[in-house]
Design a protein around this motif. Structure first.
Motif, PDB file in Angstrom:
ATOM      1  N   ALA A   1       0.789  -1.180  -0.016  1.00  0.00           N
ATOM      2  CA  ALA A   1       0.036   0.173   0.029  1.00  0.00           C
ATOM      3  C   ALA A   1       0.930   1.247  -0.186  1.00  0.00           C
ATOM      4  O   ALA A   1       0.601   2.252  -0.588  1.00  0.00           O
ATOM      5  N   VAL A   2       1.788   1.234   0.936  1.00  0.00           N
ATOM      6  CA  VAL A   2       2.652   2.470   0.906  1.00  0.00           C
ATOM      7  C   VAL A   2       3.516   2.705  -0.416  1.00  0.00           C
ATOM      8  O   VAL A   2       3.416   3.756  -1.013  1.00  0.00           O
TER       9      VAL A   2
ATOM     10  N   GLU B   1      -4.362   4.347   0.765  1.00  0.00           N
ATOM     11  CA  GLU B   1      -4.635   4.778   2.200  1.00  0.00           C
ATOM     12  C   GLU B   1      -5.395   3.571   2.677  1.00  0.00           C
ATOM     13  O   GLU B   1      -5.700   3.407   4.031  1.00  0.00           O
ATOM     14  N   TRP B   2      -5.787   2.566   1.930  1.00  0.00           N
ATOM     15  CA  TRP B   2      -6.901   1.583   2.580  1.00  0.00           C
ATOM     16  C   TRP B   2      -6.357   0.012   2.091  1.00  0.00           C
ATOM     17  O   TRP B   2      -6.059  -0.252   1.163  1.00  0.00           O
TER      18      TRP B   2
ATOM     19  N   GLN C   1      -1.282   5.652   6.808  1.00  0.00           N
ATOM     20  CA  GLN C   1      -1.025   6.961   6.492  1.00  0.00           C
ATOM     21  C   GLN C   1       0.584   6.885   6.499  1.00  0.00           C
ATOM     22  O   GLN C   1       1.278   6.392   7.283  1.00  0.00           O
ATOM     23  N   ALA C   2       1.324   7.273   5.394  1.00  0.00           N
ATOM     24  CA  ALA C   2       2.411   7.339   5.239  1.00  0.00           C
ATOM     25  C   ALA C   2       3.330   8.551   4.841  1.00  0.00           C
ATOM     26  O   ALA C   2       3.424   8.773   3.760  1.00  0.00           O
TER      27      ALA C   2
ATOM     28  N   GLY D   1       9.183  11.125   5.948  1.00  0.00           N
ATOM     29  CA  GLY D   1      10.080  11.277   6.987  1.00  0.00           C
ATOM     30  C   GLY D   1       9.385  10.898   8.541  1.00  0.00           C
ATOM     31  O   GLY D   1      10.033  10.658   9.212  1.00  0.00           O
ATOM     32  N   GLN D   2       8.098  10.221   8.250  1.00  0.00           N
ATOM     33  CA  GLN D   2       7.537   9.768   9.332  1.00  0.00           C
ATOM     34  C   GLN D   2       7.221   8.162   9.403  1.00  0.00           C
ATOM     35  O   GLN D   2       7.162   7.569   8.073  1.00  0.00           O
ATOM     36  N   LYS D   3       7.053   7.541  10.485  1.00  0.00           N
ATOM     37  CA  LYS D   3       6.841   6.148  10.528  1.00  0.00           C
ATOM     38  C   LYS D   3       5.477   5.930   9.908  1.00  0.00           C
ATOM     39  O   LYS D   3       4.687   6.508  10.283  1.00  0.00           O
TER      40      LYS D   3
END
Length: 239
Positions: free
Chosen positions: A114-115, A120-121, A136-137, A140-142
């Motif tokens: 998905a990433v 998003e689903w 949610q990707a 810069g965040q996990k």
């Protein structure tokens, strides 16, 4: 609720939505016995996929050829299903065998897919239980993957409650973005979100004024925040 009240409520719902809900409700009735049979004989993943495909097509409004791709290729690996709406990829579906208990660990591989595809689903199902996860990707965040809703089609819940949940996966509802609206509502009132609100300066200031009004004591805002963190809220909300 009286029949008149039910009819009045129905008349306020857009026609497309009522048709979609009716399809979902009818499919839950139709597939209850086949689902029970799959569970009883501990059907394998392949047989479970056949039933899931039928539910997607006859209950959730997807076209087998235009909207669904089995073994969707993602950089040399494969998701069980890719779901398209108007040729736009919107979700991946991961299927487990009928008696397999669903767990967040089943999402790890398809979460990666998905990433990579910017989705998003993710939908995880064994035919009986359907779970929708929001991914949610942010750069810069996990990666954050959270359960949006779950419905067990063989549970003791009322047909209305089952329909209300599963309706969000209907093609028409997905196209209208209703599952996104559902997620925004859930995220906005989640425990971490509420914790952040309780610790926000305006809320702490309102609490201080109420304490001062009721007791005459005028606490420091930092002290109030410490008390809320240490004694009111759960520590895991700040992880």
């Amino acid at each position: 609720m009286s029949d008149t009240a039910v009819e009045t409520k129905k008349s306020l719902v857009p026609k497309w939505e009522q048709l979609a809900r009716d399809e979902v409700r009818a499919s839950i009735r139709k597939f209850t016995k086949p689902l029970q049979d799959l569970v009883k004989r501990d059907a394998n993943e392949g047989d479970t996929r056949l039933l899931v495909t039928d539910m997607l097509c006859y209950g959730l409004g997807y076209d087998k050829f235009d909207d669904l791709t089995t073994e969707y290729a993602v950089r040399g690996e494969f998701a069980d299903y890719g779901v398209r709406i108007d040729k736009q990829l919107v979700a991946f579906i991961e299927v487990k065998r009928a008696t397999q208990k669903l767990h967040a660990r089943h999402l790890r591989q398809v979460e990666t897919y998905a990433v990579k595809e910017g989705l998003e689903w993710i939908i995880l199902t064994n035919g009986q239980v359907w779970q929708a996860y929001h991914v949610q990707a942010a750069t810069g965040q996990k990666v954050a993957t959270h359960l949006a809703f779950e419905v067990d089609l063989l549970s003791d819940e009322t047909p209305t409650r089952k329909t209300e949940a599963l309706f969000h996966l209907h093609r028409s509802a997905m196209k209208k973005g209703l599952i996104d609206a559902l997620w925004r509502r859930k995220a906005a009132t989640s425990a971490p979100a509420m914790a952040a609100i309780l610790l926000s300066p305006p809320v702490l200031d309102a609490a201080r004024k109420e304490i001062r009004r009721s007791s005459g004591y005028n606490p420091d805002l930092d002290e109030l925040a410490r008390i809320v963190r240490a004694e009111v809220l759960k520590a895991e909300l700040f992880i």
